[in-house]
Design an enzyme around this catalytic site. Sequence first.
Site, PDB file in Angstrom:
ATOM      1  N   ARG A 127       0.806  -1.235   0.000  1.00  0.00           N
ATOM      2  CA  ARG A 127       0.000   0.000   0.000  1.00  0.00           C
ATOM      3  C   ARG A 127       0.835   1.280   0.000  1.00  0.00           C
ATOM      4  NH1 ARG A 127      -3.000  -3.056   3.828  1.00  0.00           N
ATOM      5  NH2 ARG A 127      -4.688  -4.140   2.769  1.00  0.00           N
ATOM      6  N   LYS A 149       3.209  11.133 -11.611  1.00  0.00           N
ATOM      7  CA  LYS A 149       2.352  10.245 -12.418  1.00  0.00           C
ATOM      8  C   LYS A 149       3.096   8.936 -12.619  1.00  0.00           C
ATOM      9  CE  LYS A 149      -0.687  13.161 -15.160  1.00  0.00           C
ATOM     10  NZ  LYS A 149      -1.055  13.574 -16.531  1.00  0.00           N
ATOM     11  N   GLU A 191       9.358  17.268 -25.257  1.00  0.00           N
ATOM     12  CA  GLU A 191       8.748  17.695 -23.989  1.00  0.00           C
ATOM     13  C   GLU A 191       9.335  19.036 -23.537  1.00  0.00           C
ATOM     14  OE1 GLU A 191       6.175  16.081 -22.880  1.00  0.00           O
ATOM     15  OE2 GLU A 191       6.389  13.935 -23.276  1.00  0.00           O
ATOM     16  N   LYS A 233       7.375  22.621 -14.888  1.00  0.00           N
ATOM     17  CA  LYS A 233       6.563  21.468 -14.509  1.00  0.00           C
ATOM     18  C   LYS A 233       6.200  21.540 -13.035  1.00  0.00           C
ATOM     19  CE  LYS A 233       5.310  16.818 -14.840  1.00  0.00           C
ATOM     20  NZ  LYS A 233       5.338  15.559 -15.541  1.00  0.00           N
ATOM     21  N   GLU A 243      -4.403  16.616 -11.383  1.00  0.00           N
ATOM     22  CA  GLU A 243      -4.992  16.948 -12.684  1.00  0.00           C
ATOM     23  C   GLU A 243      -6.507  17.141 -12.627  1.00  0.00           C
ATOM     24  OE1 GLU A 243      -2.928  15.154 -16.045  1.00  0.00           O
ATOM     25  OE2 GLU A 243      -4.819  15.178 -17.141  1.00  0.00           O
ATOM     26  N   ARG A 247      -3.301  21.103 -14.675  1.00  0.00           N
ATOM     27  CA  ARG A 247      -2.241  20.139 -15.007  1.00  0.00           C
ATOM     28  C   ARG A 247      -2.456  19.498 -16.376  1.00  0.00           C
ATOM     29  NH1 ARG A 247       1.001  15.637 -11.380  1.00  0.00           N
ATOM     30  NH2 ARG A 247       2.157  14.814 -13.163  1.00  0.00           N
ATOM     31  N   ASN A 251      -0.356  17.880 -21.057  1.00  0.00           N
ATOM     32  CA  ASN A 251      -0.619  16.828 -22.037  1.00  0.00           C
ATOM     33  C   ASN A 251      -0.762  17.371 -23.451  1.00  0.00           C
ATOM     34  OD1 ASN A 251      -0.685  14.689 -20.149  1.00  0.00           O
ATOM     35  ND2 ASN A 251      -2.697  15.381 -19.495  1.00  0.00           N
ATOM     36  N   HIS A 254      -0.525  15.071 -26.429  1.00  0.00           N
ATOM     37  CA  HIS A 254      -0.469  13.684 -25.959  1.00  0.00           C
ATOM     38  C   HIS A 254      -1.681  12.855 -26.395  1.00  0.00           C
ATOM     39  CE1 HIS A 254       2.899  15.174 -23.720  1.00  0.00           C
ATOM     40  NE2 HIS A 254       3.067  14.058 -23.044  1.00  0.00           N
ATOM     41  N   HIS A 258      -0.549   9.650 -27.937  1.00  0.00           N
ATOM     42  CA  HIS A 258      -0.854   8.333 -27.369  1.00  0.00           C
ATOM     43  C   HIS A 258      -1.589   7.467 -28.396  1.00  0.00           C
ATOM     44  CE1 HIS A 258      -0.576   9.687 -22.861  1.00  0.00           C
ATOM     45  NE2 HIS A 258       0.599   9.547 -23.434  1.00  0.00           N
ATOM     46  N   HIS A 271       7.892   7.860 -27.620  1.00  0.00           N
ATOM     47  CA  HIS A 271       6.865   8.713 -27.015  1.00  0.00           C
ATOM     48  C   HIS A 271       7.046  10.180 -27.446  1.00  0.00           C
ATOM     49  CE1 HIS A 271       4.072  10.247 -24.009  1.00  0.00           C
ATOM     50  NE2 HIS A 271       5.016  11.062 -23.571  1.00  0.00           N
TER      51      HIS A 271
HETATM   52  P1  NAD Z   1      12.719   4.984 -22.086  1.00  0.00           P
HETATM   53  O1  NAD Z   1      12.565   4.894 -20.648  1.00  0.00           O
HETATM   54  O2  NAD Z   1      12.270   3.846 -22.920  1.00  0.00           O
HETATM   55  O3  NAD Z   1      14.260   5.267 -22.409  1.00  0.00           O
HETATM   56  C1  NAD Z   1      14.638   5.427 -23.734  1.00  0.00           C
HETATM   57  C2  NAD Z   1      15.818   4.517 -24.127  1.00  0.00           C
HETATM   58  O4  NAD Z   1      17.019   5.098 -23.659  1.00  0.00           O
HETATM   59  C3  NAD Z   1      15.752   3.132 -23.529  1.00  0.00           C
HETATM   60  O5  NAD Z   1      16.260   2.219 -24.465  1.00  0.00           O
HETATM   61  C4  NAD Z   1      16.683   3.240 -22.341  1.00  0.00           C
HETATM   62  O6  NAD Z   1      17.221   2.004 -21.954  1.00  0.00           O
HETATM   63  C5  NAD Z   1      17.750   4.143 -22.892  1.00  0.00           C
HETATM   64  N1  NAD Z   1      18.491   4.926 -21.916  1.00  0.00           N
HETATM   65  C6  NAD Z   1      17.987   5.559 -20.836  1.00  0.00           C
HETATM   66  N2  NAD Z   1      18.931   6.312 -20.280  1.00  0.00           N
HETATM   67  C7  NAD Z   1      20.050   6.143 -21.006  1.00  0.00           C
HETATM   68  C8  NAD Z   1      21.346   6.689 -20.935  1.00  0.00           C
HETATM   69  N3  NAD Z   1      21.678   7.604 -20.026  1.00  0.00           N
HETATM   70  N4  NAD Z   1      22.265   6.275 -21.826  1.00  0.00           N
HETATM   71  C9  NAD Z   1      21.926   5.372 -22.797  1.00  0.00           C
HETATM   72  N5  NAD Z   1      20.702   4.867 -22.944  1.00  0.00           N
HETATM   73  C10 NAD Z   1      19.779   5.242 -22.050  1.00  0.00           C
HETATM   74  O7  NAD Z   1      11.981   6.272 -22.684  1.00  0.00           O
HETATM   75  P2  NAD Z   1      11.768   7.760 -22.137  1.00  0.00           P
HETATM   76  O8  NAD Z   1      11.656   8.597 -23.337  1.00  0.00           O
HETATM   77  O9  NAD Z   1      12.742   8.131 -21.096  1.00  0.00           O
HETATM   78  O10 NAD Z   1      10.355   7.681 -21.416  1.00  0.00           O
HETATM   79  C11 NAD Z   1       9.183   7.385 -22.130  1.00  0.00           C
HETATM   80  C12 NAD Z   1       8.152   6.894 -21.148  1.00  0.00           C
HETATM   81  O11 NAD Z   1       7.865   7.929 -20.215  1.00  0.00           O
HETATM   82  C13 NAD Z   1       6.833   6.532 -21.784  1.00  0.00           C
HETATM   83  O12 NAD Z   1       6.401   5.316 -21.242  1.00  0.00           O
HETATM   84  C14 NAD Z   1       5.900   7.645 -21.368  1.00  0.00           C
HETATM   85  O13 NAD Z   1       4.565   7.229 -21.272  1.00  0.00           O
HETATM   86  C15 NAD Z   1       6.462   8.024 -20.040  1.00  0.00           C
HETATM   87  N6  NAD Z   1       6.151   9.393 -19.626  1.00  0.00           N
HETATM   88  C16 NAD Z   1       5.657   9.561 -18.376  1.00  0.00           C
HETATM   89  C17 NAD Z   1       5.392  10.831 -17.911  1.00  0.00           C
HETATM   90  C18 NAD Z   1       4.929  11.032 -16.492  1.00  0.00           C
HETATM   91  O14 NAD Z   1       4.540  12.139 -16.146  1.00  0.00           O
HETATM   92  N7  NAD Z   1       4.989  10.025 -15.666  1.00  0.00           N
HETATM   93  C19 NAD Z   1       5.629  11.941 -18.736  1.00  0.00           C
HETATM   94  C20 NAD Z   1       6.141  11.720 -20.005  1.00  0.00           C
HETATM   95  C21 NAD Z   1       6.401  10.435 -20.450  1.00  0.00           C
HETATM   96  N1  GLY Z   2       3.393  14.449 -18.407  1.00  0.00           N
HETATM   97  C1  GLY Z   2       2.116  14.953 -18.005  1.00  0.00           C
HETATM   98  C2  GLY Z   2       2.002  15.195 -16.554  1.00  0.00           C
HETATM   99  O1  GLY Z   2       2.914  14.949 -15.794  1.00  0.00           O
HETATM  100  O2  GLY Z   2       0.976  15.617 -16.117  1.00  0.00           O
END
Ligand code: NAD
Ligand code: GLY
Length: 369
Positions: A127, A149, A191, A233, A243, A247, A251, A254, A258, A271
């Site tokens: 939890r 998030k 972003e 942010k 949100e 907030r 998006n 997005h 998405h 992404h």
């Molecule tokens: P990712 O986590 O897949 O990383 C991208 C690639 O880079 C992967 O292959 C990873 O292994 C590699 N990598 C990471 N750091 C590295 C480094 N320093 N050196 C070499 N390789 C490295 O992708 P991302 O773009 O970081 O994140 C995308 C994800 O984030 C999506 O799932 C998206 O939905 C999510 N997201 C979440 C939020 C939120 O608010 N929580 C906001 C935006 C995106």
């Molecule tokens: N990436 C959208 C949010 O954090 O609200």
Amino acid sequence: MSSTASTPTPVTSVTVDLGARSYPIHIGAGQLAAANIAQYVQGKKALIVTNTTIAPIYLQALKDQLQDKQVDTVILEDGEQYKNLDNLNHIYSQLLLSHHDRKTTLIALGGGVVGDMTGFAAASYQRGVPFIQVPTTLLAQVDSSVGGKTAVNHSLGKNMIGAFYQPQAVIIDTNSLTTLPDREFCAGMAEVIKYGLITDAEFFCWLEDNLSALLQRDSVALAYAIERSCINKAEVVSADETEQGVRAILNLGHTFGHSIETFQGYTGWLHGEAVAAGMVMAAQLSVAAGDMSAEELQRTEALIEACGLPARPPADMTSEDFLQLMVRDKKVLDGQLRLVLLKGIGHGFVGADFDMNLLQQVLTDACSA
Ligand code: NAD
Ligand code: GLY
């Protein structure tokens, strides 16, 4: 381009202001070895979650900071297609097998995929246990690690299973970007540009003026862009953590993006690439609705394309594909689609009463361009 701003001296810490759940974002070169991460691990145990790409490069440096703790690790497969309940279960299993109790701390070492999954594991294990974000992609440093998030994907929709759950701290080592592949770096730029479009016109101008330094990963320009993104942010999240209102502007692009990711089964565009094309579509709709000038749309497209990001949707997607997927978006309320639109650069807002015919037209035009 209208800014003459020079690159300001970066600050090193930003606070996400959420009362008792406030937390710091530490930003700087070498933070992975120097941030004293152990101060945020209150119990005797920690579980680091990372993936097969990041572990060989950065895991040891993080472990070295936690020598007085029991540190276990989970090394996940690398990729958005692994951001699901099956792989989340690996984290729970490791926690249980290694007898982690409610005082354990989870540490996400990686990009947004690792961060979102670890955050959701932390939110749900017994939890809720504390967690720390150590983001290693540009996208994760400017966006996903901040704001709480957390989620995994479902085959029917992206990020559909998750929770709002804030970390204890976010530790950003800008040096980690030196190993990031160019395509991933550019995806993160989407972003960064988003903040300029939704709240910070001055930053948008700064990005136009400083893009080549950023794309060459100039450390000063990069630190500034990361900090300014985090400040933007943090301000929005502090005003509306879960949100209920403002907030949603985070998006921008997005809902379109998405849809692209879901259409491609999370194995096609990154992404950030999908969001880039989505932001252009949102800007096109804003122009069609009379809220944004054609010149601002052109500047938006130019900045996105200069980052090597797509400004058009995938060639094999139709307007019908988009519409079918967009109605599953989390911003749909009472059956009504809501989209983040722009009243010019720097002014995002959530629109629900846009003309569906205009959306149809923008989608048709974008898909046939
Ligand atoms: P990712 O986590 O897949 O990383 C991208 C690639 O880079 C992967 O292959 C990873 O292994 C590699 N990598 C990471 N750091 C590295 C480094 N320093 N050196 C070499 N390789 C490295 O992708 P991302 O773009 O970081 O994140 C995308 C994800 O984030 C999506 O799932 C998206 O939905 C999510 N997201 C979440 C939020 C939120 O608010 N929580 C906001 C935006 C995106
Ligand atoms: N990436 C959208 C949010 O954090 O609200």
